[in-house]
Design a protein around this motif. Sequence first.
Motif, short mmCIF file in Angstrom:
data_model
loop_
_atom_site.label_atom_id
_atom_site.label_comp_id
_atom_site.label_asym_id
_atom_site.label_seq_id
_atom_site.Cartn_x
_atom_site.Cartn_y
_atom_site.Cartn_z
N GLU A 212 0.82 -1.21 0.00
CA GLU A 212 0.00 0.00 0.00
C GLU A 212 0.85 1.26 0.00
O GLU A 212 0.46 2.29 -0.55
CB GLU A 212 -0.92 0.00 1.22
N TYR A 213 2.02 1.17 0.64
CA TYR A 213 2.93 2.32 0.73
C TYR A 213 4.30 1.89 0.17
O TYR A 213 5.19 1.50 0.92
CB TYR A 213 3.07 2.79 2.17
N PRO A 214 4.49 1.97 -1.14
CA PRO A 214 5.70 1.41 -1.77
C PRO A 214 7.01 1.99 -1.25
O PRO A 214 8.04 1.30 -1.29
CB PRO A 214 5.50 1.75 -3.26
N ASP A 215 7.02 3.23 -0.80
CA ASP A 215 8.26 3.87 -0.35
C ASP A 215 8.46 3.76 1.16
O ASP A 215 9.30 4.46 1.73
CB ASP A 215 8.27 5.35 -0.74
N LEU A 216 7.70 2.89 1.82
CA LEU A 216 7.74 2.82 3.28
C LEU A 216 9.15 2.59 3.82
O LEU A 216 9.63 3.31 4.70
CB LEU A 216 6.81 1.70 3.77
N LYS A 217 9.85 1.59 3.28
CA LYS A 217 11.17 1.26 3.82
C LYS A 217 12.17 2.38 3.58
O LYS A 217 12.98 2.70 4.46
CB LYS A 217 11.66 -0.05 3.19
N GLU A 218 12.11 2.99 2.40
CA GLU A 218 13.02 4.10 2.10
C GLU A 218 12.76 5.28 3.04
O GLU A 218 13.71 5.95 3.49
CB GLU A 218 12.85 4.53 0.65
N ARG A 219 11.50 5.53 3.35
CA ARG A 219 11.17 6.65 4.25
C ARG A 219 11.66 6.38 5.67
O ARG A 219 12.19 7.27 6.34
CB ARG A 219 9.67 6.91 4.23
N ILE A 220 11.49 5.15 6.14
CA ILE A 220 11.97 4.81 7.48
C ILE A 220 13.49 4.92 7.54
O ILE A 220 14.05 5.51 8.48
CB ILE A 220 11.50 3.40 7.87
N PHE A 221 14.16 4.34 6.56
CA PHE A 221 15.63 4.38 6.55
C PHE A 221 16.13 5.82 6.47
O PHE A 221 17.06 6.21 7.19
CB PHE A 221 16.15 3.58 5.36
N GLY A 222 15.50 6.62 5.61
CA GLY A 222 15.90 8.02 5.50
C GLY A 222 15.69 8.78 6.79
O GLY A 222 16.52 9.62 7.18
N ALA A 223 14.58 8.49 7.49
CA ALA A 223 14.32 9.17 8.77
C ALA A 223 15.38 8.81 9.80
O ALA A 223 15.78 9.65 10.62
CB ALA A 223 12.94 8.78 9.29
N MET A 224 15.87 7.57 9.76
CA MET A 224 16.90 7.15 10.71
C MET A 224 18.18 7.93 10.50
O MET A 224 18.96 8.13 11.44
CB MET A 224 17.17 5.65 10.55
N GLN A 225 18.40 8.42 9.26
CA GLN A 225 19.61 9.19 8.97
C GLN A 225 19.39 10.70 9.13
O GLN A 225 20.26 11.40 9.65
CB GLN A 225 20.10 8.90 7.55
N ARG A 226 18.24 11.18 8.68
CA ARG A 226 18.01 12.64 8.72
C ARG A 226 17.77 13.14 10.13
O ARG A 226 18.21 14.23 10.50
CB ARG A 226 16.82 13.00 7.83
N PHE A 227 17.04 12.38 10.93
CA PHE A 227 16.84 12.69 12.34
C PHE A 227 17.50 11.55 13.10
O PHE A 227 16.83 10.67 13.63
CB PHE A 227 15.35 12.80 12.66
N PRO A 228 18.82 11.58 13.13
CA PRO A 228 19.55 10.32 13.31
C PRO A 228 19.38 9.68 14.67
O PRO A 228 19.36 10.33 15.71
CB PRO A 228 21.01 10.75 13.08
N LEU A 229 19.24 8.35 14.61
CA LEU A 229 19.47 7.54 15.79
C LEU A 229 20.95 7.66 16.12
O LEU A 229 21.74 8.10 15.29
CB LEU A 229 19.11 6.09 15.49
N PRO A 230 21.35 7.27 17.33
CA PRO A 230 22.78 7.35 17.67
C PRO A 230 23.66 6.68 16.63
O PRO A 230 23.45 5.53 16.27
CB PRO A 230 22.85 6.63 19.02
N GLU A 231 24.62 7.43 16.11
CA GLU A 231 25.63 6.96 15.16
C GLU A 231 25.07 6.67 13.77
O GLU A 231 25.76 6.08 12.95
CB GLU A 231 26.35 5.71 15.69
N TRP A 232 23.86 7.12 13.46
CA TRP A 232 23.30 6.84 12.13
C TRP A 232 23.47 7.99 11.15
O TRP A 232 23.21 7.82 9.96
CB TRP A 232 21.80 6.48 12.24
#
Length: 250
Positions: A212-232
């Motif tokens: 239903e949301y084809p870009d879901l994984k890319e958006r999650i991964f990008g969020a982990m980098q743009r608003f970074p988790l520790p060391e991401w």
Amino acid sequence: MIQRLTGLVRRCVEDYGMILPGDRIAVGVSGGKDSLVLLRLLAELRKYCDFEMIAITVDMGLGMDFSGIEAFCQELEVPFHLVKTEIGPIIFDYRKEKNPCSMCAKMRRGALNQALLDLNCKKLALGHHFDDAVETFLMSLIYEGRISCFQPVTHLDRTGVIQIRPMLYIHEKTVENFAGQMELPVLTNRCPVDKHTKREEIKELVYRLTGEYPDLKERIFGAMQRFPLPEWEPKGRYKRPKDQSEPPAV
């Protein structure tokens, strides 16, 4: 294809400063597709970076034949070390663990860390890919109520080992396709609980949601980098994976 994937590994290595000139890197090789693809791509990366490689396999005592892995390492000119254990029989036959994954992971890490110390190797490369990162993030959120994930580079204070994950910019489906094209000696997992874990539940959830949301994984991964988790947050010249043509994992 190998040049394209090696380029993604090189980009990830540069983004997070994973490999330094002269490093001695152990590759954790389970015999699954992920670790074998990592081994092949790092062997290719040696053409562009100055580092030494060894391969370490932990034999769980489940009757698996690793001769194909050893032959593959010889072909790549990578020294192969097999660590024999009885982790499988201890967990499933002796202790009869109902929830074995946590203890198994701890015992495997212990065996692997001891092998690293014996071989005087302080850096360990693991075969986690793009989908693993997204799924781990969602597992922490859904099952633990935490915003968390493993780190691209992890410093283990007790052992002094540095774990690196150079395949974070490669999708699982791409890994699977590459392993098939290269006819890598992938072993069948003999773990009695394989495909019956919480991670498999999350993988199925992600599969349904991406319909239903084809870009879901890319958006999650990008969020982990743009608003970074520790060391991401990437420290190199790239701020996020630029290869938007990667096929979605299915």
